[in-house]
Design an enzyme around this catalytic site. Sequence first.
Site, PDB file in Angstrom:
ATOM      1  N   GLY A 165       6.037   0.407   6.622  1.00 34.19           N
ATOM      2  CA  GLY A 165       6.069  -0.450   5.447  1.00 34.19           C
ATOM      3  C   GLY A 165       5.505   0.238   4.239  1.00 34.19           C
ATOM      4  O   GLY A 165       5.088   1.399   4.278  1.00 34.19           O
ATOM      5  N   GLU A 166       5.492  -0.508   3.138  1.00 34.05           N
ATOM      6  CA  GLU A 166       4.947   0.016   1.897  1.00 34.05           C
ATOM      7  C   GLU A 166       4.180  -1.086   1.194  1.00 34.05           C
ATOM      8  O   GLU A 166       4.722  -2.164   0.922  1.00 34.05           O
ATOM      9  CB  GLU A 166       6.052   0.552   0.993  1.00 34.05           C
ATOM     10  CG  GLU A 166       5.528   1.236  -0.261  1.00 34.05           C
ATOM     11  CD  GLU A 166       6.604   2.065  -0.953  1.00 34.05           C
ATOM     12  OE1 GLU A 166       6.310   2.610  -2.025  1.00 34.05           O
ATOM     13  OE2 GLU A 166       7.712   2.159  -0.407  1.00 34.05           O
ATOM     14  N   GLY A 167       2.893  -0.843   0.929  1.00 31.09           N
ATOM     15  CA  GLY A 167       2.067  -1.817   0.252  1.00 31.09           C
ATOM     16  C   GLY A 167       2.121  -1.634  -1.253  1.00 31.09           C
ATOM     17  O   GLY A 167       2.879  -0.818  -1.783  1.00 31.09           O
ATOM     18  N   THR A 168       1.305  -2.403  -1.948  1.00 26.76           N
ATOM     19  CA  THR A 168       1.296  -2.352  -3.401  1.00 26.76           C
ATOM     20  C   THR A 168       0.939  -0.963  -3.909  1.00 26.76           C
ATOM     21  O   THR A 168       1.537  -0.459  -4.848  1.00 26.76           O
ATOM     22  CB  THR A 168       0.273  -3.378  -3.942  1.00 26.76           C
ATOM     23  OG1 THR A 168       0.604  -4.660  -3.420  1.00 26.76           O
ATOM     24  CG2 THR A 168       0.318  -3.427  -5.456  1.00 26.76           C
ATOM     25  N   TYR A 169      -0.037  -0.341  -3.277  1.00 30.95           N
ATOM     26  CA  TYR A 169      -0.492   0.962  -3.750  1.00 30.95           C
ATOM     27  C   TYR A 169      -0.455   2.026  -2.664  1.00 30.95           C
ATOM     28  O   TYR A 169      -1.258   2.937  -2.659  1.00 30.95           O
ATOM     29  CB  TYR A 169      -1.912   0.859  -4.329  1.00 30.95           C
ATOM     30  CG  TYR A 169      -1.944   0.229  -5.697  1.00 30.95           C
ATOM     31  CD1 TYR A 169      -1.508   0.928  -6.811  1.00 30.95           C
ATOM     32  CD2 TYR A 169      -2.392  -1.075  -5.865  1.00 30.95           C
ATOM     33  CE1 TYR A 169      -1.517   0.340  -8.063  1.00 30.95           C
ATOM     34  CE2 TYR A 169      -2.405  -1.668  -7.121  1.00 30.95           C
ATOM     35  CZ  TYR A 169      -1.965  -0.961  -8.213  1.00 30.95           C
ATOM     36  OH  TYR A 169      -1.973  -1.539  -9.459  1.00 30.95           O
ATOM     37  N   GLY A 170       0.486   1.926  -1.724  1.00 33.82           N
ATOM     38  CA  GLY A 170       0.545   2.966  -0.715  1.00 33.82           C
ATOM     39  C   GLY A 170       1.568   2.717   0.364  1.00 33.82           C
ATOM     40  O   GLY A 170       2.040   1.594   0.553  1.00 33.82           O
TER      41      GLY A 170
ATOM     42  N   VAL B 285       2.634   2.791   4.393  1.00 34.05           N
ATOM     43  CA  VAL B 285       1.944   2.515   5.646  1.00 34.05           C
ATOM     44  C   VAL B 285       2.710   3.149   6.816  1.00 34.05           C
ATOM     45  O   VAL B 285       3.935   3.009   6.916  1.00 34.05           O
ATOM     46  CB  VAL B 285       1.797   1.004   5.890  1.00 34.05           C
ATOM     47  CG1 VAL B 285       1.020   0.744   7.177  1.00 34.05           C
ATOM     48  CG2 VAL B 285       1.101   0.341   4.701  1.00 34.05           C
TER      49      VAL B 285
ATOM     50  N   ASP C  29      -2.060 -11.178  -4.139  1.00 42.47           N
ATOM     51  CA  ASP C  29      -0.687 -10.832  -3.764  1.00 42.47           C
ATOM     52  C   ASP C  29      -0.353 -11.384  -2.381  1.00 42.47           C
ATOM     53  O   ASP C  29       0.236 -10.690  -1.552  1.00 42.47           O
ATOM     54  CB  ASP C  29      -0.484  -9.317  -3.791  1.00 42.47           C
ATOM     55  CG  ASP C  29       1.005  -8.941  -3.787  1.00 42.47           C
ATOM     56  OD1 ASP C  29       1.837  -9.794  -4.152  1.00 42.47           O
ATOM     57  OD2 ASP C  29       1.328  -7.794  -3.415  1.00 42.47           O
TER      58      ASP C  29
END
Length: 345
Positions: free
Chosen positions: A41-46, A48, A158
């Site tokens: 996955g991909e978070g707001t600032y990075g 995963v 968020d």
Amino acid sequence: MEEDKVLHFTTFYGQSVEIPFEQLPGQSRSIHEFDKLDRVGEGTYGIVYRAKDKVKNEIVAIKKIRMEREKDGAPISGIREIRILMSVRHENVVQLLDVVVGRSLESIFLVMEYCEQDLASLLDNMQSSFSEAQIKCIMIQLFRGLQHLHKSFIVHRDLKVSNLLLTDKGCLKIADFGLARRCSVPAQPMTPQVVTLWYRAPELLLQSKIQTTAIDMWAAGCILGELFLHKPLFPGRTEIHQLELIIDLLGTPNDQIWDGFSDLPILKNFSLKRQPYNNIKHVFTWLSAAGQRVLNFLFMYDPTRRATAEEALQSSYFKENPLPCEPEMMPSFPQHRIRRGKDIK
């Protein structure tokens, strides 16, 4: 700001340290002690990844922090997320296990407990909705996690189904703290451009710069509605469309139900759609009166009157039949686990 340039953490060897951020690389484990397996996955600032800790021989989640630098060169967003996660310990908040580094300050990774699935992927792949008992189980855990965060003066900013993880034992974990901030009393101005549009509270849509824990509670209401309907409750295309969808369900806000509403500066530029009725009981016809009250309480226009996490947990809705199932009785959905990308070599 000066406090944000100092990182407090406990090293792999159990030593508690307080150091300037730029000194971090010599104080932590190396990313080479982990085997990246695949991207999850991909978070707001990075981004995963799922990874294997070669030292402890266990599967973990690793988030590579995007080190976006402020004018003075300090990567403030990354530091804030690390500091917030390190200060929180609760069964319904994803646990930060370690901070590891690559070859330079540009490569900082958060090592977190691994969860098998996220709520968004489950909703996308399930043919039928969660049962009401299962929905209650999910929401009680969400409210417990939020209660802990809010008592610690942390606002997530968020919340959405993709940021809620589920373990195979039915334990919900609030994740992705890239936009989280510590809030103060009285509240201080912050940028209103936070929270994914479909879960964004009306005070943010109307450009209020004062943010409180109430924005998390609005998002929790959106999540509850989404679990009931098995689809997003307010899938707006633009901010104006988002406001119109909210008004269609709840009616047009006014000063009687939202103290200071007419003083919001943006309302000098346009008028809201006129719709005088609250339609929650017409949309959620099968829901008990107590359940409808929970939704209405979470969707109070006035953020000072909106339900707190503690108040939501005390609702009679969670004490009436069907009772919430226990987390360990939640289905594990092995066929709907987080979809894996290609293995990373």
